[in-house]
Design a protein around this motif. Sequence first.
Motif, PDB file in Angstrom:
ATOM      1  N   ILE A  76      33.069  51.380  44.404  1.00 14.69           N
ATOM      2  CA  ILE A  76      33.833  51.677  43.183  1.00 14.69           C
ATOM      3  C   ILE A  76      34.717  50.481  42.798  1.00 14.69           C
ATOM      4  CG2 ILE A  76      35.654  53.145  42.234  1.00 14.69           C
ATOM      5  CD1 ILE A  76      34.440  55.439  43.939  1.00 14.69           C
ATOM      6  N   ILE A  77      35.398  49.908  43.766  1.00 16.63           N
ATOM      7  CA  ILE A  77      36.245  48.744  43.484  1.00 16.63           C
ATOM      8  C   ILE A  77      35.394  47.564  43.023  1.00 16.63           C
ATOM      9  CG2 ILE A  77      37.756  47.021  44.556  1.00 16.63           C
ATOM     10  CD1 ILE A  77      38.971  49.230  46.201  1.00 16.63           C
ATOM     11  N   GLY A  78      34.231  47.375  43.623  1.00 15.75           N
ATOM     12  CA  GLY A  78      33.333  46.298  43.211  1.00 15.75           C
ATOM     13  C   GLY A  78      32.860  46.455  41.782  1.00 15.75           C
ATOM     14  N   ILE A  79      32.544  47.688  41.391  1.00 14.75           N
ATOM     15  CA  ILE A  79      32.114  47.944  40.012  1.00 14.75           C
ATOM     16  C   ILE A  79      33.255  47.654  39.039  1.00 14.75           C
ATOM     17  CG2 ILE A  79      31.425  49.783  38.414  1.00 14.75           C
ATOM     18  CD1 ILE A  79      29.741  50.937  40.742  1.00 14.75           C
ATOM     19  N   ILE A  80      34.477  47.995  39.425  1.00 10.51           N
ATOM     20  CA  ILE A  80      35.634  47.680  38.579  1.00 10.51           C
ATOM     21  C   ILE A  80      35.783  46.165  38.426  1.00 10.51           C
ATOM     22  CG2 ILE A  80      38.161  47.776  38.457  1.00 10.51           C
ATOM     23  CD1 ILE A  80      37.948  50.563  39.797  1.00 10.51           C
ATOM     24  N   GLY A  81      35.609  45.425  39.512  1.00 11.08           N
ATOM     25  CA  GLY A  81      35.671  43.962  39.451  1.00 11.08           C
ATOM     26  C   GLY A  81      34.593  43.368  38.568  1.00 11.08           C
ATOM     27  N   ILE A  82      33.374  43.911  38.659  1.00 13.03           N
ATOM     28  CA  ILE A  82      32.284  43.448  37.801  1.00 13.03           C
ATOM     29  C   ILE A  82      32.606  43.725  36.336  1.00 13.03           C
ATOM     30  CG2 ILE A  82      29.870  43.881  37.163  1.00 13.03           C
ATOM     31  CD1 ILE A  82      29.323  44.355  40.158  1.00 13.03           C
ATOM     32  N   ALA A  83      33.158  44.908  36.055  1.00 15.32           N
ATOM     33  CA  ALA A  83      33.520  45.255  34.679  1.00 15.32           C
ATOM     34  C   ALA A  83      34.569  44.291  34.119  1.00 15.32           C
ATOM     35  CB  ALA A  83      34.025  46.698  34.619  1.00 15.32           C
ATOM     36  N   ILE A  84      35.543  43.932  34.937  1.00 13.77           N
ATOM     37  CA  ILE A  84      36.568  42.985  34.491  1.00 13.77           C
ATOM     38  C   ILE A  84      35.937  41.628  34.192  1.00 13.77           C
ATOM     39  CG2 ILE A  84      38.617  41.693  35.235  1.00 13.77           C
ATOM     40  CD1 ILE A  84      39.475  44.227  36.750  1.00 13.77           C
ATOM     41  N   CYS A  85      35.016  41.186  35.039  1.00 14.34           N
ATOM     42  CA  CYS A  85      34.347  39.906  34.804  1.00 14.34           C
ATOM     43  C   CYS A  85      33.467  39.947  33.555  1.00 14.34           C
ATOM     44  CB  CYS A  85      33.508  39.513  36.018  1.00 14.34           C
ATOM     45  SG  CYS A  85      34.513  39.046  37.440  1.00 14.34           S
ATOM     46  N   ILE A  86      32.843  41.081  33.276  1.00 13.77           N
ATOM     47  CA  ILE A  86      32.007  41.209  32.082  1.00 13.77           C
ATOM     48  C   ILE A  86      32.861  41.186  30.822  1.00 13.77           C
ATOM     49  CG2 ILE A  86      30.534  42.830  30.814  1.00 13.77           C
ATOM     50  CD1 ILE A  86      29.291  43.577  33.527  1.00 13.77           C
ATOM     51  N   ILE A  87      34.014  41.818  30.866  1.00 16.07           N
ATOM     52  CA  ILE A  87      34.907  41.886  29.704  1.00 16.07           C
ATOM     53  C   ILE A  87      35.563  40.532  29.434  1.00 16.07           C
ATOM     54  CG2 ILE A  87      37.101  42.896  28.929  1.00 16.07           C
ATOM     55  CD1 ILE A  87      36.251  45.454  30.355  1.00 16.07           C
ATOM     56  N   ASN A  88      35.614  39.676  30.411  1.00 15.68           N
ATOM     57  CA  ASN A  88      36.347  38.422  30.315  1.00 15.68           C
ATOM     58  C   ASN A  88      35.873  37.520  29.172  1.00 15.68           C
ATOM     59  OD1 ASN A  88      38.263  36.537  31.062  1.00 15.68           O
ATOM     60  ND2 ASN A  88      36.897  35.544  32.505  1.00 15.68           N
ATOM     61  N   TYR A  89      34.583  37.304  29.017  1.00 24.51           N
ATOM     62  CA  TYR A  89      34.093  36.381  27.993  1.00 24.51           C
ATOM     63  C   TYR A  89      34.355  36.901  26.575  1.00 24.51           C
ATOM     64  CZ  TYR A  89      31.215  33.035  25.512  1.00 24.51           C
ATOM     65  OH  TYR A  89      30.779  32.067  24.651  1.00 24.51           O
ATOM     66  N   PRO A  90      34.070  38.171  26.274  1.00 21.44           N
ATOM     67  CA  PRO A  90      34.440  38.655  24.935  1.00 21.44           C
ATOM     68  C   PRO A  90      35.948  38.582  24.675  1.00 21.44           C
ATOM     69  CG  PRO A  90      32.873  40.152  25.930  1.00 21.44           C
ATOM     70  CD  PRO A  90      33.270  39.175  26.987  1.00 21.44           C
ATOM     71  N   LEU A  91      36.754  38.808  25.709  1.00 19.07           N
ATOM     72  CA  LEU A  91      38.196  38.670  25.572  1.00 19.07           C
ATOM     73  C   LEU A  91      38.563  37.229  25.225  1.00 19.07           C
ATOM     74  CD1 LEU A  91      41.081  39.867  25.947  1.00 19.07           C
ATOM     75  CD2 LEU A  91      40.917  39.130  28.328  1.00 19.07           C
ATOM     76  N   TYR A  92      37.937  36.278  25.902  1.00 20.88           N
ATOM     77  CA  TYR A  92      38.172  34.861  25.616  1.00 20.88           C
ATOM     78  C   TYR A  92      37.825  34.531  24.168  1.00 20.88           C
ATOM     79  CZ  TYR A  92      37.274  29.845  25.476  1.00 20.88           C
ATOM     80  OH  TYR A  92      37.249  28.529  25.126  1.00 20.88           O
ATOM     81  N   LEU A  93      36.669  34.990  23.711  1.00 16.23           N
ATOM     82  CA  LEU A  93      36.258  34.701  22.339  1.00 16.23           C
ATOM     83  C   LEU A  93      37.228  35.295  21.325  1.00 16.23           C
ATOM     84  CD1 LEU A  93      32.382  35.162  22.532  1.00 16.23           C
ATOM     85  CD2 LEU A  93      33.700  33.027  22.472  1.00 16.23           C
ATOM     86  N   LYS A  94      37.699  36.501  21.587  1.00 12.72           N
ATOM     87  CA  LYS A  94      38.638  37.156  20.675  1.00 12.72           C
ATOM     88  C   LYS A  94      39.968  36.404  20.630  1.00 12.72           C
ATOM     89  CE  LYS A  94      40.735  41.593  19.664  1.00 12.72           C
ATOM     90  NZ  LYS A  94      40.877  42.981  20.048  1.00 12.72           N
ATOM     91  N   LEU A  95      40.481  36.005  21.791  1.00  6.52           N
ATOM     92  CA  LEU A  95      41.744  35.274  21.828  1.00  6.52           C
ATOM     93  C   LEU A  95      41.606  33.879  21.216  1.00  6.52           C
ATOM     94  CD1 LEU A  95      43.054  36.231  25.372  1.00  6.52           C
ATOM     95  CD2 LEU A  95      43.909  37.032  23.177  1.00  6.52           C
ATOM     96  N   LEU A  96      40.463  33.246  21.414  1.00  7.63           N
ATOM     97  CA  LEU A  96      40.220  31.935  20.825  1.00  7.63           C
ATOM     98  C   LEU A  96      40.170  32.021  19.298  1.00  7.63           C
ATOM     99  CD1 LEU A  96      39.632  28.951  21.423  1.00  7.63           C
ATOM    100  CD2 LEU A  96      37.201  29.552  21.427  1.00  7.63           C
ATOM    101  N   LYS A  97      39.505  33.038  18.802  1.00 16.81           N
ATOM    102  CA  LYS A  97      39.425  33.245  17.357  1.00 16.81           C
ATOM    103  C   LYS A  97      40.815  33.498  16.775  1.00 16.81           C
ATOM    104  CE  LYS A  97      37.050  36.072  13.934  1.00 16.81           C
ATOM    105  NZ  LYS A  97      36.129  37.203  13.727  1.00 16.81           N
ATOM    106  N   LYS A  98      41.611  34.289  17.475  1.00 17.18           N
ATOM    107  CA  LYS A  98      42.974  34.574  17.026  1.00 17.18           C
ATOM    108  C   LYS A  98      43.819  33.305  17.011  1.00 17.18           C
ATOM    109  CE  LYS A  98      47.034  37.289  18.249  1.00 17.18           C
ATOM    110  NZ  LYS A  98      47.638  38.152  19.267  1.00 17.18           N
TER     111      LYS A  98
END
Length: 117
Positions: A76-98
């Motif tokens: 369960i903790i590993g899946i949470i870590g994977i989810a955070i890593c997956i969300i990271n790139y779209p978060l970067y793109l959104k913050l960069l655009k802002k």
Amino acid sequence: MNNLDKVYAESVAKDYMPKETSKVRQLKKLDDKAKKPAFITSLSVGIIGALIFGTGMCLAMGVLATGIVAMIFGIIIGIIGIAICIINYPLYLKLLKKGKSMYAYEILELAKEITEE
């Protein structure tokens, strides 16, 4: 006064003189100001996600604790870590655009001034 004293005096005086800021340097600073928050945030989130994923892996493989409960908890903790890593790139793109939209007008005006000179 010999030549070395003169060179030393000029180098010390240069440290205390007000620095000229060129338009190219201002443009680079604005560009960094627009991009740096996205980079720092994505780097931090990526590191945290990787550490959480690694902790889950250690629990699942029985390195930190043994038993079926530790394995399930680790997955369960590993899946949470994977989810955070997956969300990271779209978060970067959104913050960069802002960040780019926040400084776009100033950067474009300064770039226009530089190219017209």
